[in-house]
Design a protein around this motif. Structure first.
Motif, PDB file in Angstrom:
ATOM      1  N   PHE A  50       5.523 -18.945   4.258  1.00 22.84           N
ATOM      2  CA  PHE A  50       4.609 -18.489   3.755  1.00 22.84           C
ATOM      3  C   PHE A  50       4.849 -16.448   4.626  1.00 22.84           C
ATOM      4  N   ALA A  51       4.822 -16.656   5.854  1.00 15.88           N
ATOM      5  CA  ALA A  51       5.119 -15.278   6.847  1.00 15.88           C
ATOM      6  C   ALA A  51       6.409 -14.904   7.393  1.00 15.88           C
ATOM      7  N   MET A  52       6.969 -16.096   7.165  1.00 20.74           N
ATOM      8  CA  MET A  52       9.441 -15.631   7.267  1.00 20.74           C
ATOM      9  C   MET A  52       8.849 -15.195   5.743  1.00 20.74           C
ATOM     10  N   GLY A  53       8.493 -15.264   4.550  1.00 31.97           N
ATOM     11  CA  GLY A  53       9.149 -15.059   3.171  1.00 31.97           C
ATOM     12  C   GLY A  53       8.582 -13.750   3.351  1.00 31.97           C
ATOM     13  N   ALA A  54       7.500 -13.523   3.745  1.00 34.68           N
ATOM     14  CA  ALA A  54       6.441 -12.530   3.628  1.00 34.68           C
ATOM     15  C   ALA A  54       6.836 -10.756   4.609  1.00 34.68           C
ATOM     16  N   THR A  55       7.592 -11.204   5.500  1.00 34.08           N
ATOM     17  CA  THR A  55       8.585 -10.782   6.461  1.00 34.08           C
ATOM     18  C   THR A  55       9.352  -9.965   5.128  1.00 34.08           C
ATOM     19  N   PHE A  56      10.500 -11.213   4.892  1.00 35.75           N
ATOM     20  CA  PHE A  56      11.796 -10.320   4.126  1.00 35.75           C
ATOM     21  C   PHE A  56      11.088  -9.486   2.631  1.00 35.75           C
ATOM     22  N   GLY A  57      10.246 -10.037   2.270  1.00 33.27           N
ATOM     23  CA  GLY A  57       9.319  -9.173   1.064  1.00 33.27           C
ATOM     24  C   GLY A  57       9.066  -7.636   1.570  1.00 33.27           C
ATOM     25  N   GLY A  58       7.814  -7.220   3.101  1.00 31.35           N
ATOM     26  CA  GLY A  58       7.484  -6.210   3.388  1.00 31.35           C
ATOM     27  C   GLY A  58       8.628  -5.455   4.076  1.00 31.35           C
ATOM     28  N   LEU A  59      10.221  -5.679   4.333  1.00 35.76           N
ATOM     29  CA  LEU A  59      11.181  -5.243   5.035  1.00 35.76           C
ATOM     30  C   LEU A  59      11.639  -4.110   4.160  1.00 35.76           C
ATOM     31  N   ALA A  60      12.422  -4.882   2.268  1.00 33.25           N
ATOM     32  CA  ALA A  60      12.530  -5.312   1.180  1.00 33.25           C
ATOM     33  C   ALA A  60      11.915  -4.067   0.631  1.00 33.25           C
ATOM     34  N   GLY A  61      10.595  -4.098   0.790  1.00 34.18           N
ATOM     35  CA  GLY A  61       9.587  -3.214   0.457  1.00 34.18           C
ATOM     36  C   GLY A  61       9.391  -2.049   0.871  1.00 34.18           C
ATOM     37  N   GLY A  62       9.727  -1.484   2.364  1.00 24.52           N
ATOM     38  CA  GLY A  62       9.711  -0.239   3.271  1.00 24.52           C
ATOM     39  C   GLY A  62      11.545   0.406   2.882  1.00 24.52           C
ATOM     40  N   LEU A  63      12.333  -0.379   2.894  1.00 22.93           N
ATOM     41  CA  LEU A  63      13.739  -0.442   2.344  1.00 22.93           C
ATOM     42  C   LEU A  63      13.272   0.055   0.682  1.00 22.93           C
ATOM     43  N   PHE A  64      12.528  -0.010   0.001  1.00 20.40           N
ATOM     44  CA  PHE A  64      12.668  -0.004  -0.916  1.00 20.40           C
ATOM     45  C   PHE A  64      11.877   1.839  -1.278  1.00 20.40           C
ATOM     46  N   ALA A  65      10.816   1.788  -0.928  1.00 14.46           N
ATOM     47  CA  ALA A  65      10.481   2.961  -0.524  1.00 14.46           C
ATOM     48  C   ALA A  65      10.936   4.495  -0.545  1.00 14.46           C
ATOM     49  N   ALA A  66      11.639   3.820   1.247  1.00 13.80           N
ATOM     50  CA  ALA A  66      12.045   5.131   1.244  1.00 13.80           C
ATOM     51  C   ALA A  66      13.586   5.092   0.801  1.00 13.80           C
ATOM     52  N   PHE A  67      14.360   4.697   0.027  1.00 14.62           N
ATOM     53  CA  PHE A  67      15.373   4.857  -0.872  1.00 14.62           C
ATOM     54  C   PHE A  67      14.682   5.661  -2.153  1.00 14.62           C
ATOM     55  N   GLN A  68      14.335   5.156  -2.867  1.00 14.69           N
ATOM     56  CA  GLN A  68      13.239   5.827  -4.053  1.00 14.69           C
ATOM     57  C   GLN A  68      12.547   6.857  -3.629  1.00 14.69           C
ATOM     58  N   GLY A  69      11.999   7.436  -2.461  1.00 18.49           N
ATOM     59  CA  GLY A  69      11.213   8.397  -2.204  1.00 18.49           C
ATOM     60  C   GLY A  69       9.836   8.699  -2.655  1.00 18.49           C
ATOM     61  N   PHE A  70       9.974   7.565  -3.620  1.00 20.35           N
ATOM     62  CA  PHE A  70       8.551   7.387  -4.392  1.00 20.35           C
ATOM     63  C   PHE A  70       7.824   6.307  -4.705  1.00 20.35           C
ATOM     64  N   ILE A  71       6.752   5.523  -5.046  1.00 17.45           N
ATOM     65  CA  ILE A  71       5.905   4.890  -4.634  1.00 17.45           C
ATOM     66  C   ILE A  71       5.190   4.231  -6.158  1.00 17.45           C
ATOM     67  N   SER A  72       4.563   3.384  -6.831  1.00 16.91           N
ATOM     68  CA  SER A  72       3.863   3.379  -7.246  1.00 16.91           C
ATOM     69  C   SER A  72       3.561   2.425  -8.002  1.00 16.91           C
ATOM     70  N   PRO A  73       1.943   2.234  -8.430  1.00 19.27           N
ATOM     71  CA  PRO A  73       2.053   0.228  -8.606  1.00 19.27           C
ATOM     72  C   PRO A  73       3.144  -0.268 -10.096  1.00 19.27           C
ATOM     73  N   GLU A  74       3.022   0.326 -10.701  1.00 16.12           N
ATOM     74  CA  GLU A  74       3.920   0.215 -11.860  1.00 16.12           C
ATOM     75  C   GLU A  74       5.724  -0.713 -11.255  1.00 16.12           C
ATOM     76  N   SER A  75       5.918  -0.630  -9.465  1.00 16.27           N
ATOM     77  CA  SER A  75       7.305  -1.106  -9.024  1.00 16.27           C
ATOM     78  C   SER A  75       6.193  -2.714  -8.860  1.00 16.27           C
ATOM     79  N   PHE A  76       5.338  -2.911  -9.172  1.00 21.78           N
ATOM     80  CA  PHE A  76       5.160  -4.441  -8.543  1.00 21.78           C
ATOM     81  C   PHE A  76       4.086  -5.012  -9.099  1.00 21.78           C
ATOM     82  N   THR A  77       4.993  -5.173 -10.889  1.00 23.19           N
ATOM     83  CA  THR A  77       4.156  -5.801 -11.749  1.00 23.19           C
ATOM     84  C   THR A  77       4.204  -7.289 -11.020  1.00 23.19           C
ATOM     85  N   LEU A  78       3.520  -8.133 -11.953  1.00 18.30           N
ATOM     86  CA  LEU A  78       3.880  -9.720 -12.174  1.00 18.30           C
ATOM     87  C   LEU A  78       4.846 -10.507 -12.682  1.00 18.30           C
ATOM     88  N   TRP A  79       6.224  -9.610 -13.049  1.00 19.37           N
ATOM     89  CA  TRP A  79       7.354  -9.660 -14.031  1.00 19.37           C
ATOM     90  C   TRP A  79       8.216  -9.211 -13.547  1.00 19.37           C
TER      91      TRP A  79
END
Lengths: 370, 235
Positions: free
Chosen positions: A237-266
């Protein structure tokens, strides 16, 4: 064609060089061939590959069905926004924020894992699904009493990645060319993706990887082998989540904007589809799944233009058509290649053995062989 | 001093008391069997010993208390279970299964030697080492489960109904192997419904009924006990 493939197979070094050249030249090919919009798609492909590699550790290696994976992506992204945006007035450099975000998501991976240790299969899927929704709803509502996430408006003006005073947020003008930020992000994401692939690949045949495989097969038997099932499940769980968190950080820096809409069940389901479609547990398969499921919907946008050119008008909205074709593709895959496009050695064996197994079960009932 | 000594072992699932405080011992080098009908609490006893189910009472293994320990640490001390229904990794090959059996060991030469020994003990497994374990016959799976447990060099091997669901010929073969393993100095605790076989192969026996031990003694004596003969040997 086969001859070419065969001769390439015998020269792994040549293949590696060709692949490296291709990966290095890809943004230029894409940018000048198809336009800068496709370059952006390419960046997202890499983010999804990163996510899929991470989820594959949880689902493919350890066999823990996680439907809330995108929550870790969200946590990584929000942490980046908290530490590097005007929201709290903090502007830490990206090389500090990314590891913190990854570790923060990893910690939540353990927090999610701990109460679900005794759950399996469908039950685990439901709890993780709930977890994903809880995180999203929190992000949506934590703008009062204390404004943590800015609610549904999301957080903007997030600092772009900047290396040695060079900001990834602005285009670069060199030799009369204008290179938009998507170029730099491509190489940044590529570096992290390759790192993730390397880690996942090394884990696969390690002691830890074998233990995960045993847990996936039969948890009680795995414990009877002396495997610390609790710690290893938490580690997955921790390893998977770490990669997820890393991707999330990169996403935020790339977009410059984040909102809950980007993180839906879909999004969680999409990433899961990537690994199932590509071939669960097999890294090349997972990468292929992520590439296809990110590129194909984009390519299907052209269906609107196609209709206009041939029928004179848009009869079916391409957005609707995309989902339809997506569904059809998934159903077809499960019927014709249930183990995925590029299944792992083990899963290929499983599916090949399935018929043999059924006969064997029958034979075991009347086991007369000595 | 005995290798395993159990005092007041209790196992309950919700309100159902499967094991109601039993005492028993296994000495070094012994082959002890625990016989009883379906639902007597035999398998629950073994699961309790391995820490796989919540349990009460005191379990001492080689003098040390292990009743609060986690399963993997109990395994590390040398207690090994061959679970009911074999619990093999069906989607791994025979060789990979045996490899998992040696998971906690790091002495590569010793593992190699034990692997060779396992294939010697079960030539059929050697023939099928590259085959998926799930495609083996029931008897072969049982052999694999025993061989896999032996790969951990157990000090006490717990066998849960090794004869279950097997043809008589195969059962005989499995029991011959059990006798061989015992003669090599491995201490065994055997749980069986097949009282006849279990009493023949073991030195001492405990009879279990509805979660309690009702009889115990040397196996040869119990085999002649009229009560046992009536209840378990079908006479």
């Amino acid at each position: 064609m086969n001859l070419v493939l065969e001769s390439l197979h015998r020269r792994p070094r040549l293949v590696a060089i060709l692949l490296a050249v291709l990966l290095a030249a890809l943004p230029f090919l894409m940018g000048f061939g198809l336009g800068n919009a496709w370059l952006r798609v390419l960046d997202f492909v890499l983010l999804y590959v990163l996510l899929a590699i991470g989820l594959n550790i949880v689902v493919g290696y350890a066999g823990l069905l996680d439907l809330g994976y995108i929550a870790f992506y969200a946590l990584g992204a929000y942490l980046y926004a908290w530490l590097a945006s005007p929201h709290f007035g903090l502007h830490l450099p990206f090389w500090a924020v990314l590891p913190i975000g990854a570790a923060f998501a990893g910690l939540f991976g353990v927090l999610l894992g701990a109460p679900t240790l005794r759950l399996r299969g469908d039950y685990l899927a439901i709890v993780t699904l709930g977890f994903g929704e809880i995180i999203r709803i929190f992000m949506n509502n934590l703008n009062a009493p204390f404004n943590l996430t800015n609610g549904p408006q999301g957080m903007n003006l997030i600092d772009p990645v900047s290396v040695a005073g060079f900001s990834f947020g602005r285009p670069l003008h060199v030799f009369g060319l204008t290179l938009p930020p998507t170029y730099f992000h491509y190489y940044l994401f590529l570096a992290f993706t390759l790192l993730a692939i390397f880690v996942a690949w090394r884990l696969q045949d390690s002691r830890i990887g074998r233990a995960w495989g045993a847990i996936r097969e039969d948890e009680v038997a795995a414990a009877a082998m002396g495997i610390n099932t609790r710690n290893l499940k938490l580690l997955a769980f921790a390893m998977g989540a770490t990669f997820g968190g890393l991707a999330g950080g990169l996403f935020a820096a790339f977009q410059g904007f984040i909102s809950p809409e980007s993180f839906t069940l879909w999004e969680s389901i999409l990433v899961l589809c990537m690994i199932v479609l590509g071939g669960m547990g097999n890294i090349p398969g997972v990468v292929l799944g992520a590439v296809l499921l990110t590129m194909i919907p984009e390519a299907l946008r052209y269906l609107g233009d196609l209709q206009r050119a041939t029928l004179g008008q848009v009869v079916v909205d391409p957005a609707d058509l995309r989902m339809l074709l997506f569904g059809v593709a998934l159903v077809a895959m499960m019927l014709f290649r249930p183990a995925g496009l590029l299944p792992s050695r083990q899963r290929r064996r499983e599916f090949a053995a399935e018929e043999g197994l059924a006969e064997q079960v029958q034979a075991n009932l009347y086991d007369t062989r000595n | 001093m005995s290798l395993l000594s159990v005092r007041g072992l209790k196992v309950a699932y919700g309100g159902i008391h499967a094991v109601r405080g039993i005492d028993f011992e296994v000495a070094h080098g012994e082959l002890v069997c625990l016989i009883g009908a379906n639902g007597a609490g035999k398998s629950s006893t073994l699961k309790g010993l391995m820490g796989l189910v919540a349990h009460g009472g005191e379990i001492r293994f080689d003098g040390e208390r292990v009743h609060h320990a986690a399963t993997h640490t109990i395994v590390a001390r040398g207690l090994r279970l061959v679970p009911e229904g074999r619990g093999i990794f069906g989607r791994l090959t025979v060789a990979e299964n045996l490899d998992m059996g040696a998971y906690i060991r790091r002495d590569t030469p010793g593992i190699k030697a034990d692997l060779a020994r396992a294939y010697e003990l079960f030539p059929r497994l050697a023939e099928r080492r590259a085959q998926l374990a799930g495609t083996l016959s029931g008897g072969e799976q049982q052999m694999l489960a025993i061989a896999r447990a032996l790969m951990g060099r157990p000090r006490l091997l717990l066998l849960d109904e090794p004869s279950m669901g097997l043809a008589p010929l195969m059962v005989r073969k499995i029991y011959e192997t059990i006798a061989t393993i015992a003669s090599e100095g491995v201490t065994l605790l055997l749980v069986e419904q097949n009282a006849n076989l279990a009493l023949k192969v073991s030195q001492r026996a405990y009879v279990m009924e509805s979660g309690a031990i009702t009889l115990s003694g040397p196996s040869a004596e119990l085999a002649n006990d009229p009560q046992v003969r009536a209840a378990y040997l079908g006479e």
